[in-house]
Design an enzyme around this catalytic site. Structure first.
Site, PDB file in Angstrom:
ATOM      1  N   TYR A   1     119.049  85.537  66.693  1.00 59.39           N
ATOM      2  CA  TYR A   1     117.819  85.779  66.077  1.00 59.39           C
ATOM      3  C   TYR A   1     117.464  87.376  66.155  1.00 59.39           C
ATOM      4  O   TYR A   1     117.291  88.070  65.232  1.00 59.39           O
ATOM      5  CB  TYR A   1     116.535  85.051  66.353  1.00 59.39           C
ATOM      6  CG  TYR A   1     115.304  85.421  66.080  1.00 59.39           C
ATOM      7  CD1 TYR A   1     114.997  85.669  64.745  1.00 59.39           C
ATOM      8  CD2 TYR A   1     114.284  86.047  67.085  1.00 59.39           C
ATOM      9  CE1 TYR A   1     113.522  85.909  64.267  1.00 59.39           C
ATOM     10  CE2 TYR A   1     113.084  86.591  66.489  1.00 59.39           C
ATOM     11  CZ  TYR A   1     112.568  86.432  65.121  1.00 59.39           C
ATOM     12  OH  TYR A   1     111.767  86.829  64.583  1.00 59.39           O
TER      13      TYR A   1
ATOM     14  N   LYS B   1     117.393  90.486  63.492  1.00 60.85           N
ATOM     15  CA  LYS B   1     116.137  91.472  63.343  1.00 60.85           C
ATOM     16  C   LYS B   1     116.489  92.796  63.378  1.00 60.85           C
ATOM     17  O   LYS B   1     116.084  93.994  62.522  1.00 60.85           O
ATOM     18  CB  LYS B   1     114.913  91.056  63.798  1.00 60.85           C
ATOM     19  CG  LYS B   1     114.213  89.883  63.648  1.00 60.85           C
ATOM     20  CD  LYS B   1     113.631  90.064  62.422  1.00 60.85           C
ATOM     21  CE  LYS B   1     112.885  88.509  61.983  1.00 60.85           C
ATOM     22  NZ  LYS B   1     112.000  88.969  60.596  1.00 60.85           N
TER      23      LYS B   1
ATOM     24  N   SER C   1     110.633  92.059  65.398  1.00 61.67           N
ATOM     25  CA  SER C   1     110.308  91.070  66.431  1.00 61.67           C
ATOM     26  C   SER C   1     110.644  91.769  67.669  1.00 61.67           C
ATOM     27  O   SER C   1     111.530  92.625  68.093  1.00 61.67           O
ATOM     28  CB  SER C   1     111.406  89.831  66.399  1.00 61.67           C
ATOM     29  OG  SER C   1     111.224  89.255  67.859  1.00 61.67           O
TER      30      SER C   1
END
Length: 343
Positions: free
Chosen positions: A152, A156, A128
């Protein structure tokens, strides 16, 4: 199925994973999907099956179930694993961070263990742009510093580090991490698209719901960013361009013994309100909106420099913003109540 014909796709029932199933099937692969359907409809597999013409096997499992995942990998002996399975909403990750760590980091650890036990050594990782944080303005390169601002993004980045460490100590592994920016749109057939369970956490499906009459108004989180119209700017990219990048990446999986990182984006920034206007034009429907405070973990601008993928692989996006909005809306028209009401 033989090793040379098969890819295993984790999270293959989800938005990007479902489109990847079709892209890899079109490229000549048989597809094995593992997905626990915790955030997607089980009917997505039936939709994918309509497009891949018998090239699909599906298993409903959580990839944290290492033993079961190993069994499936041994049974099908895939050429490679394409790893999408993850929780993916920035705002939600600030509310339930440990669940993001369990799913994203724990699931990737489980997958790496299973791959080694099953002697499957090629991996394309779905990463991402959120890893970059807000950057310092301008286009973001793969060499730009990592500045994750939410759980998040941290998850990643941690997964990338886990994969890189695995390659350091197990020389047989090969891996590529694709940091893509903001996928939207849908397959041109309108058979599959973005249909999250519950209230959409991403902008495009929420606009679809408003335009089709399932929700009253779009929520715009923050209009006080230092951008021309005050709303956050993102690099929106058609989902078919994203999954096409995965197919090309697999062609180059053996280029390096180290994990390589590539951006996938258009290099064009679009604000929330600009995307809303483009969607209204494509759909012919109004999208009323209301402004609420910024969400924790959000940043003002994320736009890609994807020149590395273009120079090394010849990959570049084929679709523009109007195409993305048109295809997203056509999917919504074909599935007004989502996958659940299509069966």
């Amino acid at each position: 199925m033989t090793r040379a014909q098969t890819v295993l796709i984790t999270g293959g029932g989800g938005y990007i994973g479902s489109h990847a199933c079709v892209a890899f099937a079109d490229a000549g692969f048989d597809i094995v999907v593992v997905d626990d359907h915790s955030t997607t409809s089980r009917h997505s597999i039936d939709k994918i099956a309509q497009l891949v013409k018998g090239k699909l096997r599906s298993y409903s499992i959580d990839i944290n179930h290492t033993g079961e995942l190993t069994r499936i990998l041994r049974e099908h002996s895939p050429f490679a694993v394409i790893h999408f399975a993850a929780r993916k909403a920035v705002g939600e990750s600030t509310q339930i961070p440990t669940q993001y760590f369990d799913t994203n980091i724990g699931g990737t650890t489980s997958l790496l263990r299973s791959m080694r036990d099953a002697e499957v050594y090629r991996l394309i990782f779905s990463s991402s742009c959120s890893i970059y944080g807000g950057g310092n303005g301008g286009l973001l390169k793969e060499t730009s510093p990592a500045r994750p601002t939410n759980p998040y993004a941290w998850s990643k980045l941690t997964c990338e580090q886990l994969i890189a460490q695995t390659l350091n100590y197990h020389s047989e592994f090969r891996a590529i991490s694709l940091r893509y920016f903001n996928p939207i749109g849908a397959h041109p057939s309108a058979v599959i698209g973005e249909d999250p369970s519950g209230v959409p956490l991403n902008l495009m499906p929420y606009m679809n719901h408003v335009a089709i009459g399932r929700r009253k108004a779009l929520t715009v989180f923050g209009n006080d960013y230092l951008t021309p119209d005050g709303t956050a700017i993102r690099d929106y990219i058609h989902v078919m361009d994203v999954v096409g990048g995965h197919v090309v990446a697999l062609e180059h999986i053996n280029d390096s013994s180290e994990m390589e990182i590539f951006n996938l984006g258009t290099g064009v920034g679009t604000s929330v309100l600009e995307l809303r206007s483009a969607f209204e034009l494509a759909s012919g429907r109004p999208v009323p909106y209301e402004v609420k405070p910024r969400r924790p973990g959000d940043v003002a601008e994320l736009v890609a420099d994807a020149s590395k993928a273009q120079q090394r692989w010849g990959w570049e996006p084929r679709f523009n913003l109007a195409d993305m909005c048109r295809d997203a809306w056509n999917f919504q028209l074909a599935n007004p109540g989502g996958y659940e009401q299509s069966f």
